[in-house]
Design an enzyme around this catalytic site. Sequence first.
Site, PDB file in Angstrom:
ATOM      1  N   ASN A  68       0.811  -1.224   0.000  1.00 43.72           N
ATOM      2  CA  ASN A  68       0.000   0.000   0.000  1.00 43.72           C
ATOM      3  C   ASN A  68       0.845   1.275   0.000  1.00 43.72           C
ATOM      4  OD1 ASN A  68       0.880  -0.361   2.602  1.00 43.72           O
ATOM      5  ND2 ASN A  68      -1.043   0.228   3.562  1.00 43.72           N
ATOM      6  N   CYS A  69       2.140   1.147  -0.139  1.00 49.73           N
ATOM      7  CA  CYS A  69       3.051   2.300  -0.164  1.00 49.73           C
ATOM      8  C   CYS A  69       3.040   2.941  -1.555  1.00 49.73           C
ATOM      9  CB  CYS A  69       4.456   1.818   0.195  1.00 49.73           C
ATOM     10  SG  CYS A  69       5.741   3.032  -0.047  1.00 49.73           S
ATOM     11  N   ASP A  70       2.892   4.266  -1.600  1.00 52.91           N
ATOM     12  CA  ASP A  70       2.854   4.971  -2.884  1.00 52.91           C
ATOM     13  C   ASP A  70       4.145   4.810  -3.671  1.00 52.91           C
ATOM     14  OD1 ASP A  70       0.268   5.833  -2.509  1.00 52.91           O
ATOM     15  OD2 ASP A  70       0.847   7.790  -1.725  1.00 52.91           O
TER      16      ASP A  70
END
Length: 114
Positions: free
Chosen positions: A9-11
């Site tokens: 879920n890390c950009d």
Amino acid sequence: MTTLYGIKNCDSIKKAKTWLTNNNIEFTYHDYRQDGLDIAWLTEAEQNLGWEVLLNKRGTTFRQLSEQQKQNLDQASAIALMLEQPAMIKRPVLIHQGQYFIGFKAEQYEEILL
């Protein structure tokens, strides 16, 4: 062999995966939370990058540490914290041909991979 390490879920992970896919770079993705994290990998990453580079001091997980934990950080305690809470590892970690790189910048990936 190219491997990308991080949390889904890390950009920055999303951007790196998109860049790799759009540039037809074959890679393996390893999610710390889903696929696990072991001390051997973390120690090797620390030896290549340094614990101060590997530790994400900007994230909420780090900010939630006590002042005492932050003040007494050293190699051993940082590795223990990152092993316990993988969100404290800067992302992404890219390993390409045995070399370690941290973070995502398209220009850097172009130099490394193209």
